[in-house]
Design a protein around this motif. Structure first.
Motif, short mmCIF file in Angstrom:
data_model
loop_
_atom_site.label_atom_id
_atom_site.label_comp_id
_atom_site.label_asym_id
_atom_site.label_seq_id
_atom_site.Cartn_x
_atom_site.Cartn_y
_atom_site.Cartn_z
N ALA A 104 -14.56 -97.48 -46.34
CA ALA A 104 -15.24 -96.18 -46.40
C ALA A 104 -15.71 -95.74 -45.02
N ILE A 105 -16.20 -96.68 -44.23
CA ILE A 105 -16.68 -96.34 -42.88
C ILE A 105 -15.52 -95.86 -42.01
N LEU A 106 -14.40 -96.54 -42.08
CA LEU A 106 -13.25 -96.14 -41.26
C LEU A 106 -12.74 -94.77 -41.69
N LEU A 107 -12.74 -94.50 -42.99
CA LEU A 107 -12.32 -93.18 -43.45
C LEU A 107 -13.29 -92.10 -42.97
N ALA A 108 -14.59 -92.37 -43.08
CA ALA A 108 -15.58 -91.40 -42.64
C ALA A 108 -15.47 -91.16 -41.14
N ARG A 109 -15.24 -92.23 -40.39
CA ARG A 109 -15.09 -92.10 -38.94
C ARG A 109 -13.88 -91.25 -38.59
N TYR A 110 -12.79 -91.48 -39.32
CA TYR A 110 -11.60 -90.67 -39.10
C TYR A 110 -11.87 -89.21 -39.44
N GLY A 111 -12.58 -88.98 -40.54
CA GLY A 111 -12.88 -87.61 -40.95
C GLY A 111 -13.77 -86.89 -39.96
N LEU A 112 -14.75 -87.60 -39.38
CA LEU A 112 -15.65 -86.98 -38.41
C LEU A 112 -14.92 -86.57 -37.14
N ASN A 113 -13.79 -87.21 -36.90
CA ASN A 113 -13.00 -86.86 -35.71
C ASN A 113 -12.06 -85.69 -35.96
N VAL A 114 -11.95 -85.26 -37.22
CA VAL A 114 -11.08 -84.14 -37.55
C VAL A 114 -11.85 -82.83 -37.31
N ASP A 115 -11.46 -82.11 -36.31
CA ASP A 115 -12.08 -80.82 -35.98
C ASP A 115 -13.60 -80.93 -35.83
N ASP A 116 -14.08 -82.06 -35.30
CA ASP A 116 -15.51 -82.26 -35.07
C ASP A 116 -16.31 -81.89 -36.32
N ALA A 117 -16.00 -82.55 -37.41
CA ALA A 117 -16.61 -82.24 -38.71
C ALA A 117 -18.13 -82.33 -38.65
N PRO A 118 -18.84 -81.33 -39.18
CA PRO A 118 -20.31 -81.36 -39.21
C PRO A 118 -20.84 -82.54 -40.03
N ILE A 119 -21.85 -83.20 -39.52
CA ILE A 119 -22.35 -84.41 -40.14
C ILE A 119 -22.97 -84.14 -41.52
N LEU A 120 -23.80 -83.11 -41.62
CA LEU A 120 -24.46 -82.84 -42.90
C LEU A 120 -23.45 -82.40 -43.95
N ASP A 121 -22.50 -81.57 -43.56
CA ASP A 121 -21.44 -81.15 -44.49
C ASP A 121 -20.69 -82.35 -45.03
N SER A 122 -20.34 -83.27 -44.12
CA SER A 122 -19.59 -84.45 -44.54
C SER A 122 -20.43 -85.34 -45.46
N ALA A 123 -21.74 -85.42 -45.20
CA ALA A 123 -22.61 -86.22 -46.06
C ALA A 123 -22.66 -85.65 -47.47
#
Length: 311
Positions: A182-201
């Protein structure tokens, strides 16, 4: 980024380090509160209630800050990645983690769960990350594994109910594997277009809640889980644990990483949870720890610290 003003400007010196330490205390304390619920809830009911309460908190925060309860700053690929991360980390991992907590207590569960950074570092060697840990990090991995093994073997010798202890350790190990993914997926997602942290949460929490509810619906146990959550006292204790542990714990952790002068310091302070939990477990859960258990915990945490500083 929605929280960019806060994430880039610490309000005072050492705010990052204090936030990182506070997040570990919040997470640890919430585990103690959950362990104190009597009669105990099932692991799935705990996780469903925890995820639902935390999701409401994150949606309310997003709505307050952005004017919309729906995340606006994520593209389709990022949403898919965060949904997968939320399902694995919050639906699957946390259910196994709650099972472990109920069997071996929050301190022992958290100690075994220190395997997460070890597994994450090893898995990150594969594409798309292709990160090779430096020698110091490898040393930290070995030290951490030694400490965890030392503690688990000692606890196994002293366990009042060996089958229950083995089951708790096994569930914590399974949870660690899913959490690393899950951490690796989230890390990959945060690198996609500088994904906003709160939105991703919000997306991750929603996916975890909905995913677990769908599992319960498919196996015919959703009604049993929600029925357990109708107990007023249990529901209030679980909401408190969710608000302070999951919601505020995640926020303070994020602020700690963003504000700290060194990411390794923030990560190390956050990994001290097993040590914080020792006095809490002794005080509220009447658990006892010998010198060997304390030493093993310190060794495992020191291994994580070496990993963080070496990365």
């Amino acid at each position: 980024m929605i929280l960019s003003p806060l994430l880039t400007a610490p309000p005072f010196e050492w705010a990052g380090e204090i936030s990182a330490a506070l997040s570990a205390v919040l997470w640890g304390s919430s585990g103690v509160v959950i362990a104190l619920i009597r009669p105990p809830l099932s692991a799935a009911a705990i996780n469903l209630g925890k995820n639902f309460a935390a999701t409401l908190c994150f949606v309310a925060m997003l709505w307050t800050l952005s004017g919309s309860p729906v995340p606006q700053g994520l593209d389709g690929q990022a949403i898919v990645v965060f949904c997968a991360s939320g399902f694995l980390g919050l639906a699957v991992c946390d259910t196994f983690l709650m099972r472990s907590l109920l069997d071996i207590g929050p301190q022992r569960m958290t100690l075994v769960f220190l395997l997460v950074p070890v597994l994450t570092s090893i898995a990150a060697m594969l594409p798309p990350f292709s990160e090779m840990p430096p020698p110091v990090a490898w040393l930290g991995i070995v030290v951490c594994l030694f400490g965890i093994t030392m503690a688990v073997l000692r606890h196994a010798d002293k366990a009042v109910d060996p089958p229950r202890f083995r089951r708790g350790v096994r569930n914590a190990l399974i949870a660690a594997v899913f959490q690393a993914a899950a951490i690796l997926l989230a890390r990959y997602g945060l690198n996609v277009d500088d994904a906003p942290i709160l939105d991703s949460a919000v997306v991750r929490m929603t996916a975890g809640t909905v995913g677990l509810a769908l599992i319960g619906l498919c196996i015919g146990r959703l009604g049993l889980w929600t029925g357990e959550l109708k107990r007023k006292k249990a529901a209030l204790m679980l909401f408190a644990a969710s608000f302070f542990g999951t919601f505020l714990g995640i926020l303070t952790n994020q602020f700690g990483v963003a504000w700290a002068k060194h990411t390794g310091v923030a990560s190390t302070l956050n990994s001290l949870m097993p040590i914080y939990l020792m006095p809490l477990s002794m005080l509220f859960l009447e658990e006892k720890y010998g010198k060997r258990e304390v030493l093993a915990t310190i060794i495992a945490v020191a291994g994580v610290a070496l990993m963080m500083w070496g990365s």
